[in-house]
Scaffold this motif. Sequence first.
Motif, PDB file in Angstrom:
ATOM      1  N   MET A  83       3.893   5.725  -5.546  1.00 35.73           N
ATOM      2  CA  MET A  83       4.031   5.648  -7.011  1.00 35.73           C
ATOM      3  C   MET A  83       2.842   6.303  -7.714  1.00 35.73           C
ATOM      4  O   MET A  83       3.000   7.043  -8.672  1.00 35.73           O
ATOM      5  CB  MET A  83       4.152   4.186  -7.462  1.00 35.73           C
ATOM      6  N   GLU A  84       1.644   6.016  -7.216  1.00 36.98           N
ATOM      7  CA  GLU A  84       0.421   6.543  -7.823  1.00 36.98           C
ATOM      8  C   GLU A  84       0.373   8.071  -7.752  1.00 36.98           C
ATOM      9  O   GLU A  84      -0.120   8.728  -8.668  1.00 36.98           O
ATOM     10  CB  GLU A  84      -0.794   5.949  -7.118  1.00 36.98           C
ATOM     11  N   SER A  85       0.911   8.642  -6.682  1.00 41.61           N
ATOM     12  CA  SER A  85       0.874  10.097  -6.547  1.00 41.61           C
ATOM     13  C   SER A  85       1.977  10.787  -7.354  1.00 41.61           C
ATOM     14  O   SER A  85       1.871  11.974  -7.643  1.00 41.61           O
ATOM     15  CB  SER A  85       0.986  10.495  -5.074  1.00 41.61           C
ATOM     16  N   LYS A  92      -0.399  -3.470 -12.827  1.00 38.85           N
ATOM     17  CA  LYS A  92       0.172  -3.329 -11.486  1.00 38.85           C
ATOM     18  C   LYS A  92      -0.618  -4.178 -10.495  1.00 38.85           C
ATOM     19  O   LYS A  92      -1.820  -4.333 -10.638  1.00 38.85           O
ATOM     20  CB  LYS A  92       0.148  -1.850 -11.056  1.00 38.85           C
ATOM     21  N   ILE A  93       0.096  -4.692  -9.484  1.00 39.39           N
ATOM     22  CA  ILE A  93      -0.538  -5.496  -8.448  1.00 39.39           C
ATOM     23  C   ILE A  93      -0.263  -4.846  -7.101  1.00 39.39           C
ATOM     24  O   ILE A  93       0.879  -4.487  -6.805  1.00 39.39           O
ATOM     25  CB  ILE A  93       0.017  -6.938  -8.453  1.00 39.39           C
ATOM     26  N   VAL A  94      -1.308  -4.681  -6.305  1.00 35.92           N
ATOM     27  CA  VAL A  94      -1.172  -4.096  -4.976  1.00 35.92           C
ATOM     28  C   VAL A  94      -1.630  -5.127  -3.947  1.00 35.92           C
ATOM     29  O   VAL A  94      -2.715  -5.699  -4.075  1.00 35.92           O
ATOM     30  CB  VAL A  94      -2.013  -2.810  -4.819  1.00 35.92           C
ATOM     31  N   ILE A  95      -0.791  -5.343  -2.954  1.00 40.31           N
ATOM     32  CA  ILE A  95      -1.131  -6.232  -1.849  1.00 40.31           C
ATOM     33  C   ILE A  95      -1.421  -5.346  -0.641  1.00 40.31           C
ATOM     34  O   ILE A  95      -0.550  -4.606  -0.189  1.00 40.31           O
ATOM     35  CB  ILE A  95       0.034  -7.190  -1.504  1.00 40.31           C
ATOM     36  N   SER A  96      -2.646  -5.384  -0.144  1.00 41.89           N
ATOM     37  CA  SER A  96      -3.007  -4.534   0.994  1.00 41.89           C
ATOM     38  C   SER A  96      -4.223  -5.091   1.709  1.00 41.89           C
ATOM     39  O   SER A  96      -5.202  -5.475   1.068  1.00 41.89           O
ATOM     40  CB  SER A  96      -3.307  -3.113   0.526  1.00 41.89           C
ATOM     41  N   LYS A  97      -4.152  -5.094   3.032  1.00 40.47           N
ATOM     42  CA  LYS A  97      -5.314  -5.484   3.830  1.00 40.47           C
ATOM     43  C   LYS A  97      -6.217  -4.281   4.088  1.00 40.47           C
ATOM     44  O   LYS A  97      -7.403  -4.435   4.357  1.00 40.47           O
ATOM     45  CB  LYS A  97      -4.868  -6.090   5.157  1.00 40.47           C
ATOM     46  N   ARG A 146       0.814  -1.221   0.000  1.00 45.31           N
ATOM     47  CA  ARG A 146       0.000   0.000   0.000  1.00 45.31           C
ATOM     48  C   ARG A 146       0.843   1.264   0.000  1.00 45.31           C
ATOM     49  O   ARG A 146       0.595   2.180  -0.791  1.00 45.31           O
ATOM     50  CB  ARG A 146      -0.947   0.024   1.202  1.00 45.31           C
ATOM     51  N   VAL A 147       1.838   1.349   0.867  1.00 46.26           N
ATOM     52  CA  VAL A 147       2.638   2.573   0.994  1.00 46.26           C
ATOM     53  C   VAL A 147       3.372   2.872  -0.307  1.00 46.26           C
ATOM     54  O   VAL A 147       3.317   3.998  -0.823  1.00 46.26           O
ATOM     55  CB  VAL A 147       3.629   2.459   2.178  1.00 46.26           C
ATOM     56  N   ILE A 158       5.636  -6.126   2.266  1.00 46.06           N
ATOM     57  CA  ILE A 158       5.198  -7.143   1.298  1.00 46.06           C
ATOM     58  C   ILE A 158       6.315  -8.164   1.082  1.00 46.06           C
ATOM     59  O   ILE A 158       6.055  -9.368   1.002  1.00 46.06           O
ATOM     60  CB  ILE A 158       4.762  -6.490  -0.028  1.00 46.06           C
ATOM     61  N   ALA A 159       7.553  -7.690   1.019  1.00 46.82           N
ATOM     62  CA  ALA A 159       8.687  -8.617   0.890  1.00 46.82           C
ATOM     63  C   ALA A 159       8.699  -9.596   2.057  1.00 46.82           C
ATOM     64  O   ALA A 159       8.870 -10.808   1.860  1.00 46.82           O
ATOM     65  CB  ALA A 159       9.992  -7.834   0.817  1.00 46.82           C
ATOM     66  N   HIS A 160       8.486  -9.088   3.271  1.00 49.17           N
ATOM     67  CA  HIS A 160       8.466  -9.961   4.451  1.00 49.17           C
ATOM     68  C   HIS A 160       7.319 -10.979   4.366  1.00 49.17           C
ATOM     69  O   HIS A 160       7.508 -12.164   4.661  1.00 49.17           O
ATOM     70  CB  HIS A 160       8.346  -9.139   5.731  1.00 49.17           C
TER      71      HIS A 160
END
Length: 190
Positions: free
Chosen positions: A56-58, A85-90, A50-51, A130-132
């Motif tokens: 990047m989006e901004s 693009k793929i976003v991983i976010s809860k 998310r961060v 996300i890497a973790h």
Amino acid sequence: MRKVVLFVHVSLDGFVAGPNGELNWISYDQDLMDAADEIVKTVGSPIYGRVTYQMMESYWPTVLNDPESTQHDIDHANWIEDVEKIVISKSLREVQWNRTTLINENIAEEIGKLKQQPGKDLVIFGSPSIAHTFMDLDLIDEYRLTVSPIVLGSGTRLFQEDKATKRLNLLSSKILPSGVLVLHYEAKKE
């Protein structure tokens, strides 16, 4: 089958960000930019947390309308606008940036499906959380690291303490004139 690749800048003592999340310690010169461009050529879909996604989006859409933008930045902005693009976010419930897929749950299953699709690799750009998560789920096939000749002493670690041993096989290494090491490893599956 596509691979999941982690591409990240890391300090000599293993940090990917300073104590306050700062990245100003990365010596981003032309040689490092060229090394990063080589990795971007292998990307079918960038993966962001998310961060990083919101950062990047901004930024990248504004590059196309900025008369101060370099041709390199314009080319990258066009690439990132066009790539899936793929976003991983809860916490995110929706994404606005075009060609973006949001994954909120079942990460291993969803990434497994994406790996089965034809195309270039799925590459995590930075995004330490996300890497973790991907390391914990044993989803990373390759590590592409640029190791800067600096000791930060504290910050966000690339590899967390008290985690299982990861065995890697060195595929290539290169020393840039700045002293940055460019390392490419594959994860040994046990």
